[in-house]
Every structure is written in C-alpha cells, then in structure tokens.
Design an enzyme around this catalytic site. Structure first.
Site, PDB file in Angstrom:
ATOM      1  N   ASP A  20       0.808  -1.224   0.000  1.00 27.90           N
ATOM      2  CA  ASP A  20       0.000   0.000   0.000  1.00 27.90           C
ATOM      3  C   ASP A  20       0.842   1.274   0.000  1.00 27.90           C
ATOM      4  O   ASP A  20       0.439   2.301   0.559  1.00 27.90           O
ATOM      5  CB  ASP A  20      -0.948   0.016   1.228  1.00 27.90           C
ATOM      6  N   GLY A  24      -0.007   1.806  -7.201  1.00 23.88           N
ATOM      7  CA  GLY A  24      -1.031   2.034  -8.226  1.00 23.88           C
ATOM      8  C   GLY A  24      -0.904   3.421  -8.822  1.00 23.88           C
ATOM      9  O   GLY A  24      -0.965   3.596 -10.034  1.00 23.88           O
ATOM     10  N   LYS A  25      -0.716   4.413  -7.960  1.00 23.67           N
ATOM     11  CA  LYS A  25      -0.638   5.791  -8.447  1.00 23.67           C
ATOM     12  C   LYS A  25       0.554   5.971  -9.396  1.00 23.67           C
ATOM     13  O   LYS A  25       0.437   6.607 -10.450  1.00 23.67           O
ATOM     14  CB  LYS A  25      -0.523   6.771  -7.267  1.00 23.67           C
ATOM     15  N   HIS A  48      -4.915  -1.698  -5.565  1.00 23.61           N
ATOM     16  CA  HIS A  48      -4.160  -0.557  -6.090  1.00 23.61           C
ATOM     17  C   HIS A  48      -5.124   0.557  -6.466  1.00 23.61           C
ATOM     18  O   HIS A  48      -6.040   0.338  -7.264  1.00 23.61           O
ATOM     19  CB  HIS A  48      -3.338  -0.993  -7.310  1.00 23.61           C
ATOM     20  N   THR A 248       3.067 -12.587   2.380  1.00 25.60           N
ATOM     21  CA  THR A 248       2.111 -13.216   1.474  1.00 25.60           C
ATOM     22  C   THR A 248       2.810 -14.430   0.853  1.00 25.60           C
ATOM     23  O   THR A 248       3.938 -14.765   1.237  1.00 25.60           O
ATOM     24  CB  THR A 248       1.556 -12.193   0.451  1.00 25.60           C
ATOM     25  N   THR A 310      -9.517  -4.828   2.240  1.00 21.00           N
ATOM     26  CA  THR A 310     -10.317  -5.336   3.374  1.00 21.00           C
ATOM     27  C   THR A 310     -10.864  -4.232   4.282  1.00 21.00           C
ATOM     28  O   THR A 310     -11.597  -4.535   5.213  1.00 21.00           O
ATOM     29  CB  THR A 310      -9.462  -6.285   4.239  1.00 21.00           C
ATOM     30  N   LEU A 340       2.919  10.066  -0.238  1.00 23.25           N
ATOM     31  CA  LEU A 340       2.147  10.550   0.905  1.00 23.25           C
ATOM     32  C   LEU A 340       2.936  11.494   1.819  1.00 23.25           C
ATOM     33  O   LEU A 340       2.702  11.541   3.026  1.00 23.25           O
ATOM     34  CB  LEU A 340       1.569   9.369   1.713  1.00 23.25           C
TER      35      LEU A 340
HETATM   36  P1  GDP Z   1      -0.791   0.336  -3.520  1.00 22.18           P
HETATM   37  O1  GDP Z   1      -1.347  -0.944  -3.018  1.00 22.18           O
HETATM   38  O2  GDP Z   1       0.686   0.419  -3.320  1.00 22.18           O
HETATM   39  O3  GDP Z   1      -1.179   0.646  -4.944  1.00 22.18           O
HETATM   40  O4  GDP Z   1      -1.419   1.484  -2.614  1.00 22.18           O
HETATM   41  P2  GDP Z   1      -2.974   1.649  -2.222  1.00 22.18           P
HETATM   42  O5  GDP Z   1      -3.680   2.190  -3.397  1.00 22.18           O
HETATM   43  O6  GDP Z   1      -3.501   0.418  -1.582  1.00 22.18           O
HETATM   44  O7  GDP Z   1      -2.855   2.718  -1.048  1.00 22.18           O
HETATM   45  C1  GDP Z   1      -2.302   3.970  -1.248  1.00 22.18           C
HETATM   46  C2  GDP Z   1      -3.356   5.039  -0.891  1.00 22.18           C
HETATM   47  O8  GDP Z   1      -2.742   6.296  -0.813  1.00 22.18           O
HETATM   48  C3  GDP Z   1      -4.442   5.171  -1.940  1.00 22.18           C
HETATM   49  O9  GDP Z   1      -5.652   5.496  -1.309  1.00 22.18           O
HETATM   50  C4  GDP Z   1      -3.947   6.337  -2.800  1.00 22.18           C
HETATM   51  O10 GDP Z   1      -5.002   7.015  -3.457  1.00 22.18           O
HETATM   52  C5  GDP Z   1      -3.320   7.194  -1.745  1.00 22.18           C
HETATM   53  N1  GDP Z   1      -2.175   8.019  -2.188  1.00 22.18           N
HETATM   54  C6  GDP Z   1      -1.208   7.717  -3.093  1.00 22.18           C
HETATM   55  N2  GDP Z   1      -0.277   8.697  -3.136  1.00 22.18           N
HETATM   56  C7  GDP Z   1      -0.673   9.620  -2.236  1.00 22.18           C
HETATM   57  C8  GDP Z   1      -0.106  10.853  -1.783  1.00 22.18           C
HETATM   58  O11 GDP Z   1       0.957  11.285  -2.204  1.00 22.18           O
HETATM   59  N3  GDP Z   1      -0.794  11.524  -0.808  1.00 22.18           N
HETATM   60  C9  GDP Z   1      -1.956  11.081  -0.302  1.00 22.18           C
HETATM   61  N4  GDP Z   1      -2.547  11.811   0.641  1.00 22.18           N
HETATM   62  N5  GDP Z   1      -2.517   9.915  -0.691  1.00 22.18           N
HETATM   63  C10 GDP Z   1      -1.875   9.203  -1.632  1.00 22.18           C
HETATM   64  P1  IMO Z   2      -0.877  -4.182  -2.218  1.00 22.76           P
HETATM   65  O1  IMO Z   2      -0.490  -4.700  -3.592  1.00 22.76           O
HETATM   66  C1  IMO Z   2      -0.878  -4.680   2.138  1.00 22.76           C
HETATM   67  C2  IMO Z   2      -0.719  -8.797   3.631  1.00 22.76           C
HETATM   68  C3  IMO Z   2      -2.029  -9.149   4.338  1.00 22.76           C
HETATM   69  C4  IMO Z   2      -1.506 -10.119   5.372  1.00 22.76           C
HETATM   70  C5  IMO Z   2      -0.412 -10.882   4.598  1.00 22.76           C
HETATM   71  C6  IMO Z   2      -0.870 -12.215   4.041  1.00 22.76           C
HETATM   72  O2  IMO Z   2      -2.187  -3.498  -2.182  1.00 22.76           O
HETATM   73  O3  IMO Z   2       0.248  -3.388  -1.646  1.00 22.76           O
HETATM   74  P2  IMO Z   2      -2.512 -12.896   2.078  1.00 22.76           P
HETATM   75  O4  IMO Z   2      -3.987 -12.659   1.895  1.00 22.76           O
HETATM   76  O5  IMO Z   2      -1.676 -12.333   0.994  1.00 22.76           O
HETATM   77  O6  IMO Z   2      -2.180 -14.337   2.354  1.00 22.76           O
HETATM   78  O7  IMO Z   2      -2.128 -12.103   3.425  1.00 22.76           O
HETATM   79  O8  IMO Z   2      -0.032 -10.030   3.531  1.00 22.76           O
HETATM   80  N1  IMO Z   2      -0.902  -8.252   2.262  1.00 22.76           N
HETATM   81  C7  IMO Z   2      -0.923  -6.951   1.978  1.00 22.76           C
HETATM   82  N2  IMO Z   2      -0.833  -5.870   2.770  1.00 22.76           N
HETATM   83  N3  IMO Z   2      -0.975  -4.526   0.802  1.00 22.76           N
HETATM   84  C8  IMO Z   2      -1.036  -5.602  -0.008  1.00 22.76           C
HETATM   85  O9  IMO Z   2      -1.042  -5.528  -1.363  1.00 22.76           O
HETATM   86  C9  IMO Z   2      -1.038  -6.892   0.575  1.00 22.76           C
HETATM   87  N4  IMO Z   2      -1.093  -8.130   0.082  1.00 22.76           N
HETATM   88  C10 IMO Z   2      -0.996  -8.963   1.121  1.00 22.76           C
HETATM   89  O10 IMO Z   2      -2.618  -8.011   4.941  1.00 22.76           O
HETATM   90  O11 IMO Z   2      -0.882  -9.443   6.434  1.00 22.76           O
HETATM   91 MG    MG Z   3      -2.877  -1.622  -1.728  1.00 26.05          MG
END
Ligand code: GDP
Ligand code: IMO
Ligand code: MG
Length: 433
Positions: A20, A24-25, A48, A248, A310, A340
């Site tokens: 996270d 994605g961004k 993402h 994971t 989740t 961020l």
């Molecule tokens: P990923 O799994 O790595 O793609 O990340 P996620 O999308 O799960 O979580 C990142 C969150 O941070 C998302 O809600 C994005 O929209 C948000 N986000 C990304 N870059 C920034 C940023 O520079 N500032 C803020 N405030 N939010 C951001």
């Molecule tokens: P993105 O791509 C954050 C974490 C789960 C859990 C562990 C195992 O969005 O960054 P699983 O269901 O994979 O067997 O869970 O891994 N986990 C993530 N945490 N971002 C993810 O993906 C994750 N993918 C798995 O929360 O702790």
């Molecule tokens: Mg994510």
C-alpha cells in the site's frame, strides 16, 4: 528524470515496505508513456488505487494500465486468478467507461486459478490458528500457491478451457478437499457438480482473454515496446525475503518478476521502488517502528490508512530506513518515489529509524527474522517537521525546506536517488525531482 526516460529499457514498479505504498498511483502515472503493463505476482489480495480528476478507482487483479486506454494489460503466469473477482472487476470498471476487452487484457494460460476451496481453506486455517494467524486477506492466496506446488491438486487457466478434463479434475480434487475440511475443520462438504458448472462457465467467458503472455512480453520487448511491470504487495511481504511467516505467498519483491512473467533479467533496466514517507502494515507481524499512539492516529486519519481490499485500519509507524535499505538493496532499486509526504504536515518533529539495538548491541542492518525483529529497539534520528499543506505543490521547489531536508535524508540513508515525490492521491500531484 522523466517517466518516459524511466521506461527506456523497461521498468518495474514495486513496493519497498509492507504494501500500500502507492504503487497504483505511480504505475498509472508512468503508464501514460508505456505500451504494455504486466502484473507478475499475487492476486486479489492486492488493492491498487488511482485517483483521476478527483474520482478514486481501484484494481485488485487487473493491472492499473486499464485506466490508460492505449495500453495492453497482462496478467502473468505468477498471478493467482480468481475468476469471480476478475469478472466483477471487469464489470465495475467497464460500467465506469474503461473498456476491458480481449484486445487490451491478456491472461496467461499458465496462471493458477483460485477455487472456492482455496478461499474456504484460507478462512478455516486463519480461524484455527487463532492468535497465531497471519491476518490474511482471506482471498485464498496461500492455499492456491500451495496447490500450485502440490501440482496434482492445482488448476491452471488452461484447465478451465478444457471442459472434459475439468469435470474429472474438479470432482477428484473436491473429494479430497472435503475429507480435509470435514476432519480438520468440521466443515460442510463442497458441491463438486455446482463448482464444475460455475467454473466451466468462467472458462467460456475467459477464453478470449487467454494468451501466451510470456511470448507476448518477449515479442513486445524485441519490438521495442515499452513495458512496465506492476509489482503487487511489497519486498517485506516476499515469501522468501520478507518478515516470514507474516508475509504473502508469492515472491513479490522484484526477484519474482522473471519467474512470474516469463521474461529474462535483461528485459528490465529500471527498478522504481515505491515507499511511503512513513511506514504502514496490515495484518500481523513484527513492526519495530509502530506508533500505537496519537501520532499513529494522526497519520492514519490524515492518510486515510484503511485497507483498499479489506478496509482494515492499517498499523502506522515511523519511517524505517534500515528496513527499506534492506529491501532496496534486495530489489536492485535504481530510483525511488516517496509517497504521501503531504500526510506528515503538521507534526512538530519526524523520526527516522536508522538502526536498532538488540540485547544492548547496536545493529545497523535489517534481519528479516521474526524473533530478531520482535526484540529489536529502534534507534531514531529526529528531524524538524513542517506546518504547510503540501497538497497544492506542483514542483519540488514549492516544498518547504524541512520537507526537502526530510526527503534528502531518506535518500542518503537508503543510498538510491529519489526522483519522484507524491503530495496527493491525484495523478497530477506527482513532483519530479
Ligand atoms: P498500492 O497498493 O501500493 O497501490 O497502494 P494503495 O492504493 O492500496 O494505497 C495507497 C493510498 O494512498 C491510496 O488510497 C492512494 O489514493 C493514496 N495516495 C497515493 N499517493 C498519495 C499521496 O501522495 N498523498 C496522499 N494523501 N494519498 C496518496
Ligand atoms: P498491495 O499490492 C498490504 C498482507 C495481508 C496479510 C499478509 C498475508 O495493495 O500493496 P494474504 O492474503 O496475501 O495471504 O495475506 O499479507 N498483504 C498486503 N498488505 N498490501 C497488499 O497488497 C497486501 N497483500 C498482502 O494483509 O498481512
Ligand atoms: Mg494496496
């Protein structure tokens, strides 16, 4: 350095922490200049997000390139594919106007299929483990990868296309799984006939998307197309190199890119590590810099740190430079995006973990071992914070001096240039440095 030059020689975007980070961004940002976007690991446990003109869109299985109509999107062999989630995602995003057709989405015939018993087993194992559970997303990821290794109980995308053998296969596997569910977990038997019917139908629907994606990627590379590999999860969640067992089940560092997409190492020159300006993790596992206090709460609320998949509240901590140095070195990182940074505005001071003490001894490196990490005490360096809101900054020079000093210090500690700084979720809030 521009997004375009980062794609010369192809690139991989991947997470340097526990997921996270904002992959994605950055994939979306770079995809504007790319021809092909390829996912190589994980499944619908990923989430993402992309914000386009103030509207948030998310993918779990689909590569983020689907939001860039000119790109071809690949789901590689290393992904575990849940057809139910795939078709849900296709319909949600198609309804929003993003066309997802066999022309722009290609799925590897070698990818493994997440079946209903995998999701049931994931949930049953977590419940049985109680406090020792991993805190999985319950998307069936671990059991699907386990069956991939078992082989006789696995189902690949290619198997979905062969109705005759699929029926016999599903009946045999379900008979076996039912014995396990009944004796280990006291659960009701699954209905093989109903599952067969549903998955044979998925097979018909998926057929047009199925391709030899390894071949497609290699041919694209040879033809000079620009390929962007989209990592999911992150290096510290890698099944071999992360904080095992709280990881994971795939090689989600860059080391899994080649096996997970079927290309040789020469295919990719640029490794773009994504990291937050602080740390988060979801689920269980050691987290030395965790802040279960007002600072953690402040960052969680400002950063909207609730899981994309989740909705669980994410655990928050100070930036751990020791952990990121480890993952950055492991992944061959050539440049970094800090995400961020805007979230940290308003804090009087910021801490960065530069090392640990373990039983009175200084330790200046990260050891991805549960027992060590559960015991270490972080050593912090403190930097001044800033009050200004960063979300309207559109060039790096707009940032307050304290924010620039923080970025520079992260760069020194990790030893890899930071070329992008993100100050908001929108595509446009990305500063090149
Ligand atoms: P990923 O799994 O790595 O793609 O990340 P996620 O999308 O799960 O979580 C990142 C969150 O941070 C998302 O809600 C994005 O929209 C948000 N986000 C990304 N870059 C920034 C940023 O520079 N500032 C803020 N405030 N939010 C951001
Ligand atoms: P993105 O791509 C954050 C974490 C789960 C859990 C562990 C195992 O969005 O960054 P699983 O269901 O994979 O067997 O869970 O891994 N986990 C993530 N945490 N971002 C993810 O993906 C994750 N993918 C798995 O929360 O702790
Ligand atoms: Mg994510």
């Amino acid at each position: 350095m521009s997004a375009s030059s980062l794609l010369d020689g192809n690139a991989c975007v991947f997470g340097l922490q526990w997921g996270d980070e904002g992959k994605g961004k950055i994939v979306d940002f770079m995809a504007e200049q790319a021809d092909v976007i390829a996912r190589y690991c994980g499944g619908a446990n990923a989430g993402h997000s992309v914000v386009i003109n103030g509207v948030k869109h998310s993918t779990h299985l689909l590569p983020v390139g689907i939001f860039r109509p000119h790109t071809i999107n690949v789901i590689g062999n290393g992904v575990v594919l849940d057809p139910e989630k795939l078709f849900d995602e296709i319909s949600v995003n198609s309804a929003k106007g993003f066309a997802i057709t066999p022309t722009n989405l290609k799925i590897s015939y070698k990818a493994h299929v997440v079946m209903p018993w995998h999701k049931q087993e994931d949930a049953a194992r977590e419940a049985a483990a109680g406090a020792d559970g991993i805190g999985t997303t319950k998307r069936g990821i671990g059991p699907t990868y386990a069956d991939k290794m078992h082989r006789t109980s696995a189902i690949r995308v290619a198997d979905l296309l062969r109705e005759d053998t699929l029926k016999e296969r599903i009946h045999r596997i379900v008979a076996d799984k039912n014995k396990v569910f009944a004796s280990l977990y006291g659960e009701k038997p699954l209905d093989a006939a109903a599952i067969y019917k549903q998955y044979a139908d998925y097979g018909k629907r998926i057929a047009a998307f199925v391709d030899d994606t390894g071949h497609l990627l290699i041919q694209s590379w040879k033809a000079g197309k620009r390929i962007l590999f989209e990592g999911a999860h992150a290096a510290l969640l890698d099944v071999d190199h992360g904080t095992y067992p709280y990881v994971t089940s795939s090689n989600c560092s860059t080391l899994g890119l080649f096996t997970g997409s079927g290309v040789p190492p020469q295919t990719v020159k640029n490794y773009i590590g994504i990291m937050k300006a602080y740390s988060t993790r979801v689920g269980g596992g050691p987290f030395p810099t965790e802040q279960e206090n007002d600072t953690g709460h402040y960052i969680r609320e400002r950063g909207n740190e609730y899981g994309t998949t989740t909705r669980r509240p994410r655990r928050i901590g100070w930036f751990d430079a020791c952990a990121v140095k480890y993952s950055s070195d492991l992944c061959g990182t050539t440049t970094i995006a800090v995400m961020l940074l805007d979230v940290l505005s308003g804090l009087d001071e910021l801490k960065i973990c530069t090392g640990y003490t373990l039983r009175g001894q200084k330790m200046d490196y990260f050891r991805a071992d549960m027992d060590t990490l559960a015991e270490v005490e972080p050593i912090y360096e403190t930097l001044p914070g800033w009050k200004a809101n960063l979300s309207d900054c559109r060039t790096y020079s707009d940032l307050p001096e304290e924010a620039k000093a923080y970025v520079t210090r992260l760069e020194q500690l990790i030893g890899v240039p930071i070329s992008m700084v993100s100050v908001g979720p929108d595509r446009t809030a990305t500063l090149m440095r």
